[in-house]
Design a protein around this motif. Structure first.
Motif, PDB file in Angstrom:
ATOM      1  N   LYS A 108      81.042 -49.369  19.289  1.00 52.03           N
ATOM      2  CA  LYS A 108      80.928 -48.011  19.801  1.00 52.03           C
ATOM      3  C   LYS A 108      80.001 -47.266  18.855  1.00 52.03           C
ATOM      4  CE  LYS A 108      83.842 -48.083  23.247  1.00 52.03           C
ATOM      5  NZ  LYS A 108      83.480 -47.859  24.603  1.00 52.03           N
ATOM      6  N   PHE A 109      78.735 -47.182  19.254  1.00 52.37           N
ATOM      7  CA  PHE A 109      77.748 -46.502  18.426  1.00 52.37           C
ATOM      8  C   PHE A 109      77.892 -44.998  18.589  1.00 52.37           C
ATOM      9  CE2 PHE A 109      75.485 -50.538  19.538  1.00 52.37           C
ATOM     10  CZ  PHE A 109      75.485 -51.081  18.269  1.00 52.37           C
ATOM     11  N   ILE A 110      77.487 -44.274  17.565  1.00 54.89           N
ATOM     12  CA  ILE A 110      77.531 -42.820  17.629  1.00 54.89           C
ATOM     13  C   ILE A 110      76.402 -42.243  16.785  1.00 54.89           C
ATOM     14  CG2 ILE A 110      79.162 -42.625  15.704  1.00 54.89           C
ATOM     15  CD1 ILE A 110      80.400 -40.222  17.229  1.00 54.89           C
ATOM     16  N   GLY A 111      75.818 -41.177  17.269  1.00 60.01           N
ATOM     17  CA  GLY A 111      74.830 -40.453  16.477  1.00 60.01           C
ATOM     18  C   GLY A 111      73.519 -40.234  17.197  1.00 60.01           C
TER      19      GLY A 111
ATOM     20  N   HIS B 262      72.420 -45.100   8.459  1.00 61.28           N
ATOM     21  CA  HIS B 262      73.740 -44.864   9.048  1.00 61.28           C
ATOM     22  C   HIS B 262      73.891 -45.603  10.383  1.00 61.28           C
ATOM     23  CE1 HIS B 262      77.028 -42.605  11.041  1.00 61.28           C
ATOM     24  NE2 HIS B 262      77.534 -42.667   9.822  1.00 61.28           N
ATOM     25  N   LEU B 263      72.842 -45.682  11.141  1.00 61.09           N
ATOM     26  CA  LEU B 263      72.881 -46.411  12.406  1.00 61.09           C
ATOM     27  C   LEU B 263      72.903 -47.918  12.151  1.00 61.09           C
ATOM     28  CD1 LEU B 263      72.841 -46.365  15.478  1.00 61.09           C
ATOM     29  CD2 LEU B 263      70.351 -46.201  15.375  1.00 61.09           C
ATOM     30  N   ARG B 264      72.118 -48.372  11.206  1.00 62.83           N
ATOM     31  CA  ARG B 264      72.069 -49.805  10.877  1.00 62.83           C
ATOM     32  C   ARG B 264      73.452 -50.315  10.471  1.00 62.83           C
ATOM     33  NH1 ARG B 264      71.864 -54.578  10.983  1.00 62.83           N
ATOM     34  NH2 ARG B 264      70.511 -55.924   9.780  1.00 62.83           N
ATOM     35  N   LYS B 265      74.203 -49.485   9.746  1.00 61.84           N
ATOM     36  CA  LYS B 265      75.554 -49.865   9.305  1.00 61.84           C
ATOM     37  C   LYS B 265      76.519 -50.040  10.484  1.00 61.84           C
ATOM     38  CE  LYS B 265      75.209 -47.604   4.832  1.00 61.84           C
ATOM     39  NZ  LYS B 265      75.619 -46.449   4.028  1.00 61.84           N
TER      40      LYS B 265
ATOM     41  N   ASN C  76      54.595 -41.145  18.251  1.00 61.55           N
ATOM     42  CA  ASN C  76      55.043 -41.208  16.863  1.00 61.55           C
ATOM     43  C   ASN C  76      56.474 -40.695  16.674  1.00 61.55           C
ATOM     44  OD1 ASN C  76      55.124 -41.351  14.089  1.00 61.55           O
ATOM     45  ND2 ASN C  76      53.734 -39.660  13.753  1.00 61.55           N
ATOM     46  N   GLU C  77      56.803 -39.548  17.244  1.00 64.75           N
ATOM     47  CA  GLU C  77      58.102 -38.903  17.046  1.00 64.75           C
ATOM     48  C   GLU C  77      59.108 -39.427  18.076  1.00 64.75           C
ATOM     49  OE1 GLU C  77      58.616 -36.660  14.544  1.00 64.75           O
ATOM     50  OE2 GLU C  77      56.533 -36.933  13.930  1.00 64.75           O
ATOM     51  N   LEU C  78      60.226 -39.969  17.566  1.00 65.44           N
ATOM     52  CA  LEU C  78      61.246 -40.561  18.428  1.00 65.44           C
ATOM     53  C   LEU C  78      62.627 -39.985  18.129  1.00 65.44           C
ATOM     54  CD1 LEU C  78      60.358 -44.361  18.127  1.00 65.44           C
ATOM     55  CD2 LEU C  78      59.498 -42.712  19.804  1.00 65.44           C
ATOM     56  N   VAL C  79      63.524 -40.193  19.079  1.00 69.94           N
ATOM     57  CA  VAL C  79      64.943 -39.906  18.879  1.00 69.94           C
ATOM     58  C   VAL C  79      65.708 -41.155  19.279  1.00 69.94           C
ATOM     59  CG1 VAL C  79      66.914 -38.509  19.592  1.00 69.94           C
ATOM     60  CG2 VAL C  79      64.664 -37.430  19.340  1.00 69.94           C
ATOM     61  N   LEU C  80      66.579 -41.615  18.376  1.00 69.70           N
ATOM     62  CA  LEU C  80      67.499 -42.701  18.693  1.00 69.70           C
ATOM     63  C   LEU C  80      68.832 -42.043  19.016  1.00 69.70           C
ATOM     64  CD1 LEU C  80      66.666 -45.294  15.892  1.00 69.70           C
ATOM     65  CD2 LEU C  80      65.607 -45.000  18.124  1.00 69.70           C
ATOM     66  N   TYR C  81      69.304 -42.276  20.211  1.00 65.44           N
ATOM     67  CA  TYR C  81      70.521 -41.634  20.705  1.00 65.44           C
ATOM     68  C   TYR C  81      71.549 -42.733  20.946  1.00 65.44           C
ATOM     69  CZ  TYR C  81      73.422 -38.610  23.642  1.00 65.44           C
ATOM     70  OH  TYR C  81      74.453 -37.892  24.168  1.00 65.44           O
ATOM     71  N   ALA C  82      72.562 -42.798  20.093  1.00 64.44           N
ATOM     72  CA  ALA C  82      73.509 -43.905  20.098  1.00 64.44           C
ATOM     73  C   ALA C  82      74.850 -43.466  20.688  1.00 64.44           C
ATOM     74  CB  ALA C  82      73.710 -44.409  18.674  1.00 64.44           C
ATOM     75  N   TYR C  83      75.329 -44.229  21.659  1.00 65.19           N
ATOM     76  CA  TYR C  83      76.647 -43.974  22.239  1.00 65.19           C
ATOM     77  C   TYR C  83      77.128 -45.246  22.936  1.00 65.19           C
ATOM     78  CZ  TYR C  83      74.330 -43.528  26.797  1.00 65.19           C
ATOM     79  OH  TYR C  83      73.601 -43.772  27.937  1.00 65.19           O
ATOM     80  N   GLU C  84      78.437 -45.344  23.052  1.00 64.33           N
ATOM     81  CA  GLU C  84      79.067 -46.515  23.663  1.00 64.33           C
ATOM     82  C   GLU C  84      78.496 -47.792  23.046  1.00 64.33           C
ATOM     83  OE1 GLU C  84      78.726 -46.044  27.904  1.00 64.33           O
ATOM     84  OE2 GLU C  84      80.126 -44.382  27.925  1.00 64.33           O
TER      85      GLU C  84
END
Length: 149
Positions: free
Chosen positions: A3-6, A23-26, A107-115
């Motif tokens: 369950k990813f978050i962030g 924090h996401l890699r962890k 160049n500019e990205l957003v990683l959106y983590a959920y579920e």
């Protein structure tokens, strides 16, 4: 199933590599190793899965009827562009050019983590998607979640 978050702002370099924030890699389970699957997502983004979660997603397609034209088309579109990517020693993944173009990544990205997924958005498309008033969000919540009893 993780369950990813962030939500993480990051950059893509000129070679198409994206560094996964620490924090996401962890949050990526050890059993996933250094392999992920990137694919076209809905709404002009890409989606990263662990290989196990990708397999779970594609297993859902087994219930579709390959003799039905719409089912076949969905299976093809859902799998189109799916690519196994490796997390390198600098915690970067290389996004295939074809997928970069699909999601309009710059160049500019957003990683959106959920579920069980991590969506990769261009910062522009991400901002446009979330451009919603508090009242609009409230109405959406009532329409979607108000059905739950």
């Amino acid at each position: 199933m993780p369950k990813f978050i962030g939500e993480y702002e990051c950059k893509m370099d000129g070679k198409g590599r994206v560094m996964l924030p620490a924090h996401l890699r962890k949050q990526i389970p050890d059993e996933a190793g250094d392999r992920l699957v990137v694919n076209r997502g809905f709404d002009k983004c890409l989606t990263l899965y662990t290989k196990t979660d990708w397999q779970n997603e594609t297993d859902k397609l087994q219930g579709l009827n390959s003799f039905n034209k719409k089912d076949r088309m969905f299976i093809r579109l859902f799998n189109n562009g799916a690519t196994e990517v490796q997390i390198d020693t600098a915690s970067r993944v290389l996004i295939p050019k074809k997928l970069q173009e699909y999601a309009e990544l710059e160049n500019e990205l957003v990683l959106y983590a959920y579920e069980n997924k991590i969506e990769i958005w261009s910062a522009k498309n991400h901002a446009e998607m979330f451009d919603m008033s508090a009242d609009d969000f409230s109405e959406l919540a009532e329409e979607v979640m108000g059905k739950l009893d």
